[in-house]
Design an enzyme around this catalytic site. Structure first.
Site, short mmCIF file in Angstrom:
data_model
loop_
_atom_site.label_atom_id
_atom_site.label_comp_id
_atom_site.label_asym_id
_atom_site.label_seq_id
_atom_site.Cartn_x
_atom_site.Cartn_y
_atom_site.Cartn_z
N HIS A 284 -2.99 6.41 4.51
CA HIS A 284 -1.53 6.52 4.70
C HIS A 284 -1.07 7.89 4.18
O HIS A 284 -1.56 8.37 3.14
CB HIS A 284 -0.80 5.45 3.90
CG HIS A 284 -0.85 4.07 4.48
ND1 HIS A 284 -1.42 3.76 5.69
CD2 HIS A 284 -0.38 2.90 3.98
CE1 HIS A 284 -1.30 2.46 5.93
NE2 HIS A 284 -0.67 1.90 4.90
N CYS B 265 0.82 -1.22 0.00
CA CYS B 265 0.00 0.00 0.00
C CYS B 265 0.85 1.26 0.00
O CYS B 265 0.58 2.22 -0.73
CB CYS B 265 -0.95 0.00 1.19
SG CYS B 265 -0.24 -0.56 2.71
C1 2RA Z 1 0.89 -1.97 6.55
N1 2RA Z 1 1.81 -1.86 4.30
O1 2RA Z 1 0.54 -0.78 6.38
C2 2RA Z 1 1.51 -2.75 5.42
C3 2RA Z 1 0.65 -3.90 4.99
N2 2RA Z 1 -0.63 -3.49 4.53
O2 2RA Z 1 0.76 -2.60 7.61
#
Ligand code: 2RA
Length: 340
Positions: free
Chosen positions: A243, A130
């Site tokens: 994120h 991601c």
């Molecule tokens: C996380 N990128 O954010 C890793 C797995 N999705 O935990």
């Protein structure tokens, strides 16, 4: 005529988003099978105006199905992806298992859609991590214009990246701060995540980086350009979904911040929200449920000859996982299977 589609892992965070996005984007589905482990067998999920019963992946026959979107983790993928692929069902896998396999294309459609033609070697296509997906969407158009030499990225990753238990842990710990109880929340992280940040995602590597940081390096090279130098620091933050990334880029050639902003504005999958005023930028809360990779705080980095800083935010369950997987399915259908 559409496709016979399988979603494996349909009860998890990403699997549920895959179903939502297949519906939102009116993917041409003739028939849909939803799979999970035996313990979820019989659970019901909705798709369009139908209620579907979860089937046990152990018992499922993949023959005659066109594509399978996998969101079942590396261990289960290792068992079931070869079975599905051998049955003639193209697997689009969200786990990290096949991302670094030279015989498996790792695809972000906005960056390297043409690489999808390499899927037939194993009948498997890999979805990136991601934190990589949103970053390469921003990097690729800038790299095409001014050739990127080096990227320094710090991530601020939401707990949904670790799954539903991590979201429950944040919720329970936060409540406990205001309303102490004796309940013991599920433990996912080594340190408390509520009102805290944890500079540790996935396992530690020999060189002191974490596997999450290694993934961003390896995957950016495979998707954009193997010559790009990448260094990452991946941090877990007390945010449920979305994120965020602070990205510093050094180019071979000078790229003015205004030209960079114009390039990003015109690039696929990107929404630029960039005003030098209160609220003139995107925060994770505002990206949830959206398809876009949002870019803000675009500005020159005057400490190097050809430097640029930017802020990148995206829904990690969507562009970071389920949306990118569905976009791969759309590309596979449009460019290769050509039904629907
Ligand atoms: C996380 N990128 O954010 C890793 C797995 N999705 O935990």
């Amino acid at each position: 005529m559409g496709y016979r589609i399988v979603v494996a892992g349909a009860t998890g965070n990403v699997g549920r988003e895959m179903l939502n996005i297949l519906e939102e984007r009116h993917f041409p589905v003739d028939e849909l099978a939803v799979l999970a482990s035996r313990r979820s067998q019989g659970t019901e999920v909705t798709f369009a105006d139908k209620t579907l019963k979860i089937q046990d992946i152990e018992q499922f026959d993949f023959s005659g199905w066109d594509m399978a979107l996998f969101a079942i983790g590396s261990d289960a993928t290792k068992k079931f992806a070869p079975i599905a692929a051998a049955a003639g069902c193209v697997v689009i896998d969200n786990s990290s298992l096949y991302r670094y396999d030279p015989d498996v294309p790792l695809i972000v459609p906005e960056c390297n859609a043409d690489a999808i033609h390499g899927y037939a070697k194993k009948n498997i296509i890999a979805n990136p991590n991601c934190s990589t997906a949103q970053m390469v969407v921003a990097l690729k158009p800038l790299h095409d214009r001014a050739k990127i030499k080096r990227v320094v990225v710090s991530t601020y990753q939401s707990v949904s990246g670790s799954g539903k238990d991590a979201m429950d842990e944040l919720w329970d710990q936060t409540k406990a701060v205001y309303n102490p109880t004796s309940d013991v929340p599920p433990k996912v992280y080594t340190k408390e995540i509520a009102f805290n940040v944890i500079p540790h995602i996935d396992v530690f590597m020999e060189d002191g980086s974490t596997k999450e940081e290694w993934k961003m390096v390896a995957e950016t090279k495979k998707i954009v350009d193997t010559n790009i130098k990448v260094t990452a620091t991946c941090v877990r933050v007390p945010v449920f979904v979305g994120h965020s990334e602070s990205i510093n880029i050094e180019f071979e050639d000078f790229l003015d911040e205004d030209e960079a902003r114009d390039i990003l504005r015109e690039s696929p999958g990107i929404m630029v929200i960039d005003k030098r005023e209160d609220g003139g930028y995107v925060t994770p809360k505002e990206c949830v449920g959206d398809f876009a990779t949002f870019i803000s705080r675009i500005r020159q980095d005057s400490t190097v000859e050809n430097g640029l800083n930017l802020w990148c935010v995206s829904d990690n369950l969507r562009k970071g996982a389920a949306l990118n997987a569905v976009q791969i399915a759309e590309t596979l259908g449009r460019e290769v299977l050509k039904k629907g």
